[in-house]
Design an enzyme around this catalytic site. Structure first.
Site, PDB file in Angstrom:
ATOM      1  N   ASP A   1     -49.483-102.462  18.550  1.00  0.00           N
ATOM      2  CA  ASP A   1     -48.978-103.821  18.843  1.00  0.00           C
ATOM      3  C   ASP A   1     -48.737-104.718  17.414  1.00  0.00           C
ATOM      4  OD1 ASP A   1     -47.121-102.231  20.872  1.00  0.00           O
ATOM      5  OD2 ASP A   1     -47.723-104.630  21.912  1.00  0.00           O
TER       6      ASP A   1
ATOM      7  N   ASN B   1     -38.586 -95.222  22.188  1.00  0.00           N
ATOM      8  CA  ASN B   1     -38.039 -96.095  20.642  1.00  0.00           C
ATOM      9  C   ASN B   1     -37.752 -94.736  20.164  1.00  0.00           C
ATOM     10  OD1 ASN B   1     -38.756 -98.832  21.951  1.00  0.00           O
ATOM     11  ND2 ASN B   1     -40.489 -98.634  21.070  1.00  0.00           N
TER      12      ASN B   1
END
Length: 246
Positions: free
Chosen positions: A27, A75
Site C-alpha cells: 500500500d 479495483n
C-alpha cells in the site's frame, strides 16, 4: 519453518526462522506520489521498482514463496486510475521476469485479466498454472513469485472448491482437498503477511492461507519500504512465539 537458504555472496542471512510464504500488500504508491506532488504514475513506477528489490531480498533471506497483491478484483472493476495502475503492474511484471531467476505466476480472475489486457498478464493466469507440482513453495533453489492481479480471496476459495468438485465429486470436497488444490496453484499456507502505509487489515487477501499467519503492519509508504524496514520485519517474525491460530 525456514526455507532453503539463498543469500548473496558476502551478505549475512537473517538469524532465526524465516517465513516460507510471505504475502505482501504494498500500500501507499498513490499517497507517496501525492505527498511529493508528482503524478500517480511515478508512484506506481517507484512501487514496481521497490517490489523487485524486496523480492530480491526475500530470495537472499531464504523465503520460498512471495505473493504480492498488485490489484484487487474490486479495483479492477471500478477504479478510475486503473490505466495507470495497469501500467505499473506491467512494469512490475517486466522487472520480475527480467531477473530470470524466479518462477513468476499471475493469480486472479481470468475474466478480469482478459479485460485488463496488458501483454504478459492474461496468458499467465492461475488457470494456466494448475499443473504446478511440488509443495507450493519455490522449485528447488528458485523463488516462486505470485503476482495477484484482479484477485479476490473469496473467489479463490470458490474456484478451488469448484476444481475439487470437478476432479473428485462432492465426496472428495473437504478442507484438506481445498488446501491441496491451492498448494498446486502455488498458494500454500502463509507464514507472514506484510502490509505497508499503516493500514491494519487484510481486505480479503489470502483468506484461506492466512489462517495461522503472523501479521506485520509497517508505517512506510511502499516506495519507502527499505532494507532496514525489511530486516525489522524478519526480526519481528523470528522473535515471535508462533501459536498457529491457537
Amino acid at each position: 519453518m525456514s526455507g532453503a537458504v539463498r543469500h548473496a555472496p558476502g551478505e549475512r542471512p537473517p538469524s532465526g526462522p524465516v517465513p516460507r510464504h510471505l504475502g505482501i500488500v504494498p500500500d501507499g504508491n498513490r499517497r507517496w506520489a501525492r505527498q511529493r506532488g508528482v503524478p500517480a504514475r511515478e508512484g506506481y513506477q517507484r512501487g514496481a521498482d521497490r517490489t523487485v528489490e524486496v523480492v530480491r531480498w526475500c530470495e537472499e533471506a531464504g523465503v520460498g514463496t512471495v505473493t504480492i497483491w498488485a490489484l484487487s478484483q474490486d479495483n479492477a472493476a471500478k477504479r478510475q486510475e486503473l490505466p495507470v495502475m495497469v501500467e505499473g503492474i506491467t512494469a512490475l511484471m517486466g522487472g520480475l521476469t527480467a531477473a530470470g531467476a524466479w518462477d513468476v505466476n499471475v493469480l486472479g480472475s481470468p475474466e478480469h485479466l482478459d479485460a485488463l489486457g496488458p501483454a504478459g498478464l492474461s496468458g499467465r493466469s492461475r488457470r494456466a498454472a494448475v499443473g504446478a507440482s511440488g509443495d507450493g513453495y519455490g522449485c528447488g533453489d528458485r523463488l516462486r513469485v505470485n503476482l495477484a492481479v484482479a484477485y479476490d480471496g473469496r473467489e479463490e476459495i470458490v474456484a478451488a472448491a469448484l476444481a475439487v468438485l470437478a476432479e473428485s465429486g462432492a465426496d472428495g470436497l473437504d478442507s484438506a482437498a481445498i488446501g491441496r488444490r491451492l498448494e498446486r496453484w502455488g498458494q500454500p499456507d502463509c507464514d507472514l503477511i506484510l502490509r505497508t502505509s499503516g493500514e491494519q487489515r487484510l481486505s480479503g487477501f489470502l483468506l484461506w492461507q492466512s489462517l495461522t499467519a503472523e501479521l506485520h503492519f509497517s508505517p512506510e509508504q511502499w516506495p519507502d519500504f527499505d532494507r532496514a524496514a525489511f530486516d525489522a520485519m524478519l526480526a519481528s517474525f523470528a522473535d515471535r512465539e508462533r501459536r498457529f491460530g491457537a
